[in-house]
Design an enzyme around this catalytic site. Structure first.
Site, PDB file in Angstrom:
ATOM      1  N   GLN A 157       0.746  -1.411   0.462  1.00 20.86           N
ATOM      2  CA  GLN A 157      -0.246  -0.405  -0.225  1.00 20.86           C
ATOM      3  C   GLN A 157       0.887   1.492   0.051  1.00 20.86           C
ATOM      4  OE1 GLN A 157      -1.485   1.829   3.140  1.00 20.86           O
ATOM      5  NE2 GLN A 157      -3.885   0.837   2.581  1.00 20.86           N
ATOM      6  N   LYS A 168       0.837   4.749   0.365  1.00 20.38           N
ATOM      7  CA  LYS A 168       1.264   5.879   0.665  1.00 20.38           C
ATOM      8  C   LYS A 168       0.596   7.430   0.055  1.00 20.38           C
ATOM      9  CE  LYS A 168      -1.366   4.518   5.206  1.00 20.38           C
ATOM     10  NZ  LYS A 168      -2.610   4.563   5.203  1.00 20.38           N
ATOM     11  N   ASP A 179      -3.315   4.865  -1.745  1.00 18.19           N
ATOM     12  CA  ASP A 179      -4.147   4.852  -0.230  1.00 18.19           C
ATOM     13  C   ASP A 179      -3.564   6.402  -0.452  1.00 18.19           C
ATOM     14  OD1 ASP A 179      -4.761   4.267   2.824  1.00 18.19           O
ATOM     15  OD2 ASP A 179      -5.983   5.351   1.477  1.00 18.19           O
ATOM     16  N   GLU A 238      -7.394   4.095  -2.903  1.00 14.72           N
ATOM     17  CA  GLU A 238      -8.276   3.934  -1.499  1.00 14.72           C
ATOM     18  C   GLU A 238      -8.392   4.927  -1.034  1.00 14.72           C
ATOM     19  OE1 GLU A 238      -6.140   0.807   0.830  1.00 14.72           O
ATOM     20  OE2 GLU A 238      -7.206   1.806   2.718  1.00 14.72           O
ATOM     21  N   ASP A 270     -12.107   3.094   2.578  1.00 17.75           N
ATOM     22  CA  ASP A 270     -11.916   3.341   3.918  1.00 17.75           C
ATOM     23  C   ASP A 270     -12.554   4.081   4.842  1.00 17.75           C
ATOM     24  OD1 ASP A 270      -8.515   2.571   5.335  1.00 17.75           O
ATOM     25  OD2 ASP A 270     -10.332   2.886   6.283  1.00 17.75           O
ATOM     26  N   LYS A 307     -11.391  -1.343   9.239  1.00 20.44           N
ATOM     27  CA  LYS A 307     -10.940  -1.582  10.701  1.00 20.44           C
ATOM     28  C   LYS A 307     -12.236  -1.425  10.972  1.00 20.44           C
ATOM     29  CE  LYS A 307      -7.452   3.321   9.218  1.00 20.44           C
ATOM     30  NZ  LYS A 307      -8.456   3.557   7.852  1.00 20.44           N
ATOM     31  N   TRP A 322      -3.901  -6.403   8.224  1.00 17.05           N
ATOM     32  CA  TRP A 322      -2.918  -5.547   8.402  1.00 17.05           C
ATOM     33  C   TRP A 322      -2.684  -5.572   9.840  1.00 17.05           C
ATOM     34  CZ3 TRP A 322      -1.386  -0.697  11.508  1.00 17.05           C
ATOM     35  CH2 TRP A 322      -0.407  -0.113  10.846  1.00 17.05           C
TER      36      TRP A 322
HETATM   37  C1  0XW Z   1      -3.211   1.040   6.648  1.00 17.75           C
HETATM   38  N1  0XW Z   1      -4.646   1.169   7.705  1.00 17.75           N
HETATM   39  C2  0XW Z   1      -4.629  -0.200   7.539  1.00 17.75           C
HETATM   40  C3  0XW Z   1      -3.080   1.250   8.838  1.00 17.75           C
HETATM   41  C4  0XW Z   1      -3.267   3.768   9.279  1.00 17.75           C
HETATM   42  O1  0XW Z   1      -3.716   3.918  10.601  1.00 17.75           O
HETATM   43  C5  0XW Z   1      -3.362   3.928   7.725  1.00 17.75           C
HETATM   44  C6  0XW Z   1      -4.921   2.567   7.479  1.00 17.75           C
HETATM   45  C7  0XW Z   1      -4.701   3.061   6.347  1.00 17.75           C
HETATM   46  O2  0XW Z   1      -5.390   2.293   4.906  1.00 17.75           O
HETATM   47  O3  0XW Z   1      -5.677   4.069   5.650  1.00 17.75           O
HETATM   48 MG    MG Z   2      -6.431   2.899   4.051  1.00 13.74          MG
END
Ligand code: 0XW
Ligand code: MG
Length: 367
Positions: A161, A163, A192, A217, A240, A264, A319
């Site tokens: 992933q 960022k 993401d 994402e 997300d 989450k 994750w």
């Molecule tokens: C990768 N994560 C699941 C952990 C961090 O809190 C950010 C989050 C995401 O994907 O946004």
């Molecule tokens: Mg995310």
């Protein structure tokens, strides 16, 4: 079984390597741990750890305030009747999803310990063990991000992933190209942005990278913006932060806004809520991850147990933040990444052993 005492603990989780995203840089997150003590002399453990007050609504202070409300209401209830526990929490407060999720996780830990079953087996059994995961490539230079992506693939990671956001999109576009160019066959790439782009920027990034294979994402801040962007993208859109509840998730699937989810557990109601999302995604052939914001072995184990029960071809990975922090609560069975995969902790419940006194004195106790 009855809850006779609830202890709430706070613990800073020191970082061993950097982690950033468009909204903020993560520094020593402050986790909240919940211990449900019962008359059966079993303890159930739950946890929630936002990365800070910016990337999500709840933060350590609000979570602990919510637990001050929930704690007294839960004394005397049966934690094995998890539906009733949620009824009691819903009758106590309208909000507090994060705190309620931590309590839910502790109830599942107790349910497993009571029946001498692993949580994943209570959820229908593991389809994967070890469980696939993904590794984050923090926001950085194109060359640095590409080098890290190559190292991670050398280590066996098959899902990365990247960022992005928080800078001019030309820098993001360059980084996406640099990383995509080193992605090997069979490796999945997610980009993401953690809500960092406008609709226009998301469209521009997708157009500039139209020949590159990745999921985009949470490009924009809101569900509505993501829905607008989705109609112009050349890439699958993964929700997300905007996937806030089951009804929204169902709508995003049925209207074609979301091609997948970054989920989450503590945003959606803990293990119970993630189970519902898992089943909805399976029924609609929609990929999802099984994550949380941050945290130690308790929340990591919860993510891995549910992640183990996902249909493998729909799993975007479970994750965990272990690679970025020092040490484990359970040095033997605390979840860790080996060759890009995570073994499910073997014991009953969450399968991890919390040494008494590990978190110091509770910051709150209810009985
Ligand atoms: C990768 N994560 C699941 C952990 C961090 O809190 C950010 C989050 C995401 O994907 O946004
Ligand atoms: Mg995310």
């Amino acid at each position: 079984m009855k809850i006779i005492q609830i202890d709430v603990f706070a613990k800073h989780l020191p970082m061993v390597s950097g982690y950033n995203m468009s909204s903020s840089t993560v520094g020593d997150p402050d986790t909240t741990v919940v211990a449900l003590r019962t008359d059966a002399k079993l303890t159930g453990w739950g946890e929630i750890c936002p990365t800070g007050p910016l990337p999500q609504v709840e933060h350590a202070g609000s979570i602990r305030a919510d637990l001050d409300l929930l704690g007294p209401a839960l004394i005397g209830t049966d934690p094995l009747r998890i539906g009733l526990i949620h009824d009691v929490m819903a009758a106590t407060m309208d909000g507090g999803q994060g705190a309620r999720s931590a309590v839910d996780i502790a109830c599942w830990d107790l349910l497993g310990k009571y029946h001498n079953e692993r949580v994943c087996d209570l959820l229908g059994g593991a389809r994967m063990d070890p469980v696939s995961t993904y590794h984050v490539v923090p926001i950085g230079s194109p060359d640095g991000s590409a080098q890290l992506a190559e190292q991670l693939q050398e280590q066996g990671h098959t899902k990365l992933q990247l960022k992005s956001g928080g800078r001019h999109i030309d820098e993001d576009i360059d980084a996406v190209h640099a990383v995509a160019n080193v992605i090997r066959p069979g490796v999945d790439l997610f980009v993401d942005c953690n809500r960092g782009w406008t609709v226009g920027e998301a469209i521009q990034v997708s157009r500039a990278c139209r020949d590159l294979k990745f999921d985009m994402e949470q490009p924009c801040a809101t569900y509505a913006e993501c829905a607008t962007a989705r109609t112009h993208l050349h890439h699958p859109l993964v929700l997300d932060e905007s996937a806030t509840d089951l009804a929204t998730i169902a709508r995003a699937i049925s209207t074609g806004v979301a091609d997948g989810f970054g989920m989450k557990l503590t945003r959606i109601g803990g293990i119970s809520g993630m189970r519902a999302v898992r089943d909805l995604c399976e029924a609609s052939n929609t990929p999802t991850s099984c994550d949380d914001s941050w945290g130690g072995d308790i929340i990591a184990s919860a993510c891995v147990h549910v992640g183990a029960t996902l249909t493998p071809r729909l799993s975007r990975g479970a994750w965990i933040s272990a690679p970025y922090q020092a040490g484990h609560y359970d040095e033997e069975h605390g979840p860790r990444i080996v060759n890009g995969m995570i073994a499910v902790p073997p014991g009953p419940g969450l399968g991890i052993n919390i040494p008494e006194g590990l978190f110091g004195p509770p910051i709150a106790s209810f009985s």
